[in-house]
Design a protein around this motif. Sequence first.
Motif: not given
Length: 302
Positions: A254-255, A258
């Motif tokens: 995720t990091n 996004y």
Amino acid sequence: MTTPPPGQYPPGQPYGVPLGPGGQGYPQPVYGQPVFQPVMLPQMQPVQAPPPPPEEKPPGSGAEAVRRLLITAAIVGLVIMIVGVVIMVNNPDEYAASERSTLKRVAQDGLAPSVGPGGVGQPLTQAVATAPPPVPNIPAAPAMQPSTPKRLVIPKIGVNAPIKSVGLDRSGAIQTPPISNSNLVGWYRGGPTAGEAGPAVMLGHKDTTTRSAVFSRLHELAYGDKIEVYRLDGTVAIFTVGGIEQADKQTFPTNRVYGHADNAELRLITCGGTYNHTTGHYVDNVIVYATMTGTRLAKRKS
């Protein structure tokens, strides 16, 4: 009076308490089972019927039964084998080895130290969670003002598709483009536009129930490949691929996808890995990381 279930008790018998352990058997008639004995005269002896002759078994009946059992078992085994072959043929993604270009390789510690360059003939990797997004060794172009993306063009894999904005579903995940349109890309409108500073995220299907879809060849991209995004303001944002990875959906990065980015960047996401017929989904995601390295004006239609 309670009526017994049909077929459970013989006709004409009273319905009472079942006999035997666990309620097995039939109930006894209320007045007992009548027994009739023949009347014997003193001067007469009962004539005994001769015992029935022993039943003759055909010669070799035991061997014949064993032979039939073996034949039946062989037929059943053959049927099971044929069914298994049919299942494997109809579900190659579950039983066949993945293509080398989409094979996910992990290091001994479980994940690779960085996102790989990708490309045909190179196995895809999933990087550790702390690995940064890969960038090409080309200076990034200055970010532009926001403008809605309208079309995605990737010459290497033959993509030329319109872009539709998508939001979040009820579970909080990004919506995907309608599966009915195989040549459609979804842009997450909650994030930056392509060409604006930050990571613009676009999604596309790998395939549908009947055919391949817009991102069916996304895994073929590699470091240095070009991606073009046509924008509503008449400009074209040109991105250069920095790397590509195949990540398990349960450990989605995720990091890395996004997270904050100073430059204008692009993320293209589709499904990959093995298809799970039970859930109806692929188990992995293929993610392309690209950085905007140039811009130009779109050609006007004459």
